[in-house]
Design a protein around this motif. Structure first.
Motif, PDB file in Angstrom:
ATOM      1  N   THR A  20      15.835   0.786   8.795  1.00 53.38           N
ATOM      2  CA  THR A  20      16.790   1.891   8.775  1.00 53.38           C
ATOM      3  C   THR A  20      16.169   3.182   9.298  1.00 53.38           C
ATOM      4  OG1 THR A  20      17.704   0.880   6.772  1.00 53.38           O
ATOM      5  CG2 THR A  20      18.465   3.085   7.326  1.00 53.38           C
ATOM      6  N   ASN A  64      26.030   6.342   8.452  1.00 52.14           N
ATOM      7  CA  ASN A  64      25.188   7.198   9.314  1.00 52.14           C
ATOM      8  C   ASN A  64      25.676   8.647   9.302  1.00 52.14           C
ATOM      9  OD1 ASN A  64      23.031   7.701  11.021  1.00 52.14           O
ATOM     10  ND2 ASN A  64      24.204   7.231  12.882  1.00 52.14           N
ATOM     11  N   ILE A 110      20.400  -5.281   7.156  1.00 55.39           N
ATOM     12  CA  ILE A 110      20.095  -4.209   6.196  1.00 55.39           C
ATOM     13  C   ILE A 110      20.754  -4.452   4.830  1.00 55.39           C
ATOM     14  CG2 ILE A 110      20.349  -1.740   5.687  1.00 55.39           C
ATOM     15  CD1 ILE A 110      20.022  -1.233   8.707  1.00 55.39           C
ATOM     16  N   ILE A 138      23.890   4.655   4.543  1.00 59.43           N
ATOM     17  CA  ILE A 138      23.181   4.124   5.711  1.00 59.43           C
ATOM     18  C   ILE A 138      24.187   3.560   6.715  1.00 59.43           C
ATOM     19  CG2 ILE A 138      21.563   2.367   6.538  1.00 59.43           C
ATOM     20  CD1 ILE A 138      20.137   2.595   3.827  1.00 59.43           C
ATOM     21  N   VAL A 148      13.756  -2.594   4.064  1.00 62.00           N
ATOM     22  CA  VAL A 148      14.975  -1.813   4.309  1.00 62.00           C
ATOM     23  C   VAL A 148      14.620  -0.500   4.995  1.00 62.00           C
ATOM     24  CG1 VAL A 148      16.834  -0.485   3.209  1.00 62.00           C
ATOM     25  CG2 VAL A 148      16.347  -2.818   2.447  1.00 62.00           C
ATOM     26  N   SER A 202      23.577   2.093   0.426  1.00 67.22           N
ATOM     27  CA  SER A 202      24.059   1.188   1.466  1.00 67.22           C
ATOM     28  C   SER A 202      25.226   1.811   2.220  1.00 67.22           C
ATOM     29  CB  SER A 202      24.489  -0.138   0.828  1.00 67.22           C
ATOM     30  OG  SER A 202      25.001  -1.030   1.797  1.00 67.22           O
ATOM     31  N   CYS A 231      18.943  10.326   3.571  1.00 71.07           N
ATOM     32  CA  CYS A 231      20.153  10.055   4.362  1.00 71.07           C
ATOM     33  C   CYS A 231      20.875  11.334   4.761  1.00 71.07           C
ATOM     34  CB  CYS A 231      21.103   9.166   3.574  1.00 71.07           C
ATOM     35  SG  CYS A 231      20.590   7.443   3.429  1.00 71.07           S
ATOM     36  N   TRP A 251      28.611  -1.903   2.381  1.00 74.72           N
ATOM     37  CA  TRP A 251      28.340  -1.964   3.828  1.00 74.72           C
ATOM     38  C   TRP A 251      29.555  -2.502   4.575  1.00 74.72           C
ATOM     39  CZ3 TRP A 251      23.806  -0.563   6.471  1.00 74.72           C
ATOM     40  CH2 TRP A 251      23.774  -0.913   7.814  1.00 74.72           C
TER      41      TRP A 251
END
Length: 292
Positions: A234, A41, A168, A38, A230, A35, A290, A158
């Motif tokens: 994403t 980023n 998300i 993501i 998810v 989490s 990721c 998050w």
């Protein structure tokens, strides 16, 4: 003399590690880290990563420690748990309470270092971590409360990165909730006789072992669907992530094939060991997608 002191320190560290089931940290840590990645980023700084991990470890360790204190009398009655540290007298309730309070203080401090919203919401996380231990005394939904408490990890991570909520982390939190609740139901099936005789509430005790195992399967199916969603939500997750979900699906099938109402011999392996592997698969495949 020094050797004796070192041995005592080593034994105490081992006792605390066993008390809080440190090896089970991976269950929600994997969700928190994915989490976080993501949300960031690929633009995360070391400071944010550090304080998220500190907050998670403080919360998780404190929650497990206080759970042992609250459940000490129940654990002493149950042959399966009577060998734990508190029932045996290897640790005193007061020292564990102090330890738990220190862990929670670390969590709140780390939340404050992250951002205002994490600090403001930290009392809610503390409430969930403490109230869970009491839920088995009055509701069969205790497994779901445990799952919701665990889901604070991906949602909190998050919020720590973005300072705001979105779909998300909520969907990932839902996946974390039903996944943890599902394997906790499987684990709780072995205590069916004890729970029914002593008025302990659980899904196996309330609905029977057969129905409980079916509910666990449904929960894990929902977890897989949620994790698939998810992936759709994403952009950074792709092929590697979905390969991970395929492996997790197989592991879920293996897990549920290991237990039945007539044979609960492999409950611990099915509920804990297999799910540790699932956590690692989720973490590795999520990390690769990721970061690559």
């Amino acid at each position: 003399m020094e050797l004796t002191k070192l041995k005592k320190i080593r034994n105490k560290i081992f006792d605390y590690g066993t008390l809080v089931m440190f090896s089970h940290t991976i269950f929600s840590l994997s969700f928190a880290l994915i989490s976080m990645l993501i949300a960031g980023n690929n633009r995360l700084d070391f400071r944010t990563i550090f304080w998220i991990i500190v907050a998670f470890l403080g919360a998780r360790t404190g929650a497990n420690a206080i759970n042992r204190v609250i459940d000490a009398k129940i654990d002493a009655k149950n042959p399966r748990t009577a060998t734990r540290q508190l029932p045996q007298g290897l640790m005193k309730p007061k020292e564990v309470i102090v330890f738990s309070a220190a862990c929670f203080a670390v969590m709140v401090f780390a939340a404050a270092k992250l951002n205002t919203i994490c600090l403001v919401l930290s009392p809610i996380a503390l409430f969930l971590m403490i109230i869970y231990s009491y839920t088995k005394r009055f509701t069969w939904a205790c497994h779901i409360v445990l799952g919701v408490t665990s889901a604070a990890a991906p949602v909190g991570a998050w919020l720590a990165v973005t300072g705001k909520i979105s779909w998300i982390p909520l969907v990932m939190g839902a996946a974390n909730t039903v996944w943890v609740a599902g394997f906790d139901i499987i684990y709780g099936a072995q205590d069916y006789d004890f729970d029914t005789k002593n008025g302990i509430h659980s899904i196996p005790a309330s609905f029977g072992v057969k129905n409980a195992l079916l509910i666990a399967r449904i929960f894990h199916a929902i977890a897989l669907i949620s994790l698939f969603i998810v992936g759709l939500l994403t952009p950074v997750l792709g092929t590697i992530y979905y390969i991970g979900l395929a492996v997790i699906t197989v592991l879920f099938i293996i897990q549920h094939s290991m237990v039945s109402p007539d044979n609960l011999t492999n409950v611990k392996v099915a509920s804990y060991n297999v799910n540790q592997v699932i956590s690692i698969v989720f973490l590795i495949t999520g990390l690769l997608d990721c970061l690559l």
